[in-house]
Scaffold this motif. Structure first.
Motif, PDB file in Angstrom:
ATOM      1  N   ARG A  36      40.250  44.213  50.719  1.00  0.00           N
ATOM      2  CA  ARG A  36      38.791  44.265  50.661  1.00  0.00           C
ATOM      3  C   ARG A  36      38.197  44.045  52.047  1.00  0.00           C
ATOM      4  O   ARG A  36      38.835  43.473  52.929  1.00  0.00           O
ATOM      5  CB  ARG A  36      38.266  43.226  49.679  1.00  0.00           C
ATOM      6  CG  ARG A  36      38.744  43.502  48.271  1.00  0.00           C
ATOM      7  CD  ARG A  36      38.336  42.432  47.306  1.00  0.00           C
ATOM      8  NE  ARG A  36      38.926  42.725  45.994  1.00  0.00           N
ATOM      9  CZ  ARG A  36      38.539  42.165  44.879  1.00  0.00           C
ATOM     10  NH1 ARG A  36      37.579  41.255  44.883  1.00  0.00           N
ATOM     11  NH2 ARG A  36      39.117  42.483  43.743  1.00  0.00           N
ATOM     12  N   PHE A  49      36.847  49.915  51.037  1.00  0.00           N
ATOM     13  CA  PHE A  49      37.899  48.948  51.305  1.00  0.00           C
ATOM     14  C   PHE A  49      38.682  49.418  52.525  1.00  0.00           C
ATOM     15  O   PHE A  49      38.483  50.530  53.019  1.00  0.00           O
ATOM     16  CB  PHE A  49      38.833  48.774  50.090  1.00  0.00           C
ATOM     17  CG  PHE A  49      39.575  50.020  49.700  1.00  0.00           C
ATOM     18  CD1 PHE A  49      40.848  50.269  50.188  1.00  0.00           C
ATOM     19  CD2 PHE A  49      39.001  50.944  48.836  1.00  0.00           C
ATOM     20  CE1 PHE A  49      41.533  51.419  49.831  1.00  0.00           C
ATOM     21  CE2 PHE A  49      39.686  52.095  48.464  1.00  0.00           C
ATOM     22  CZ  PHE A  49      40.946  52.333  48.966  1.00  0.00           C
ATOM     23  N   TRP A  85      40.188  46.991  43.587  1.00  0.00           N
ATOM     24  CA  TRP A  85      39.488  46.668  42.345  1.00  0.00           C
ATOM     25  C   TRP A  85      40.069  47.410  41.134  1.00  0.00           C
ATOM     26  O   TRP A  85      40.107  46.875  40.045  1.00  0.00           O
ATOM     27  CB  TRP A  85      37.996  46.990  42.458  1.00  0.00           C
ATOM     28  CG  TRP A  85      37.294  46.088  43.391  1.00  0.00           C
ATOM     29  CD1 TRP A  85      36.737  44.869  43.110  1.00  0.00           C
ATOM     30  CD2 TRP A  85      37.080  46.295  44.780  1.00  0.00           C
ATOM     31  NE1 TRP A  85      36.209  44.314  44.248  1.00  0.00           N
ATOM     32  CE2 TRP A  85      36.396  45.179  45.288  1.00  0.00           C
ATOM     33  CE3 TRP A  85      37.403  47.330  45.651  1.00  0.00           C
ATOM     34  CZ2 TRP A  85      36.022  45.064  46.609  1.00  0.00           C
ATOM     35  CZ3 TRP A  85      37.033  47.220  46.974  1.00  0.00           C
ATOM     36  CH2 TRP A  85      36.349  46.090  47.444  1.00  0.00           C
TER      37      TRP A  85
END
Length: 98
Positions: free
Chosen positions: A83, A67, A8
């Motif tokens: 992810r 993750f 992210w």
């Protein structure tokens, strides 16, 4: 210093992350049916390979999300990050980072 690519937030220093153990360890289907030995195996026993190994990490000082990462335990190089809802990448044939 090791750089880890958060799915992210992008690449960050390893000091921003917390290690969470082996990835892809399924929770027992019927936990009430396990005896003490089986619980001990689930809680404490993990693989310890030399080479690529799927691990869980959390970006503690960033987005605070969990993750997975594939890290080579011999070289400590992070080969890929992904992810939790994504499949483990085939780093042996791709040979790359996310």
């Amino acid at each position: 210093m090791l750089r880890i690519d958060c799915p992210w937030c992008g690449p960050r220093d390893e000091t921003e992350f917390h290690y969470g153990g082996q990835a892809h360890v399924p929770f027992p289907a019927d936990p009430h049916a396990l005896d003490d030995r089986q619980w001990a195996e689930y809680v404490f026993y993990r693989d310890n390979p030399k080479g690529p190994f799927a691990e869980r990490w959390m970006h503690a000082t960033g987005c605070r999300r969990w993750f997975n990462a594939v890290r080579d335990t011999a070289t400590y190089q992070v080969l890929a990050t992904y992810r939790l809802n994504e499949p483990r990448p085939d780093v042996l044939s791709e040979g790359g980072n996310r």
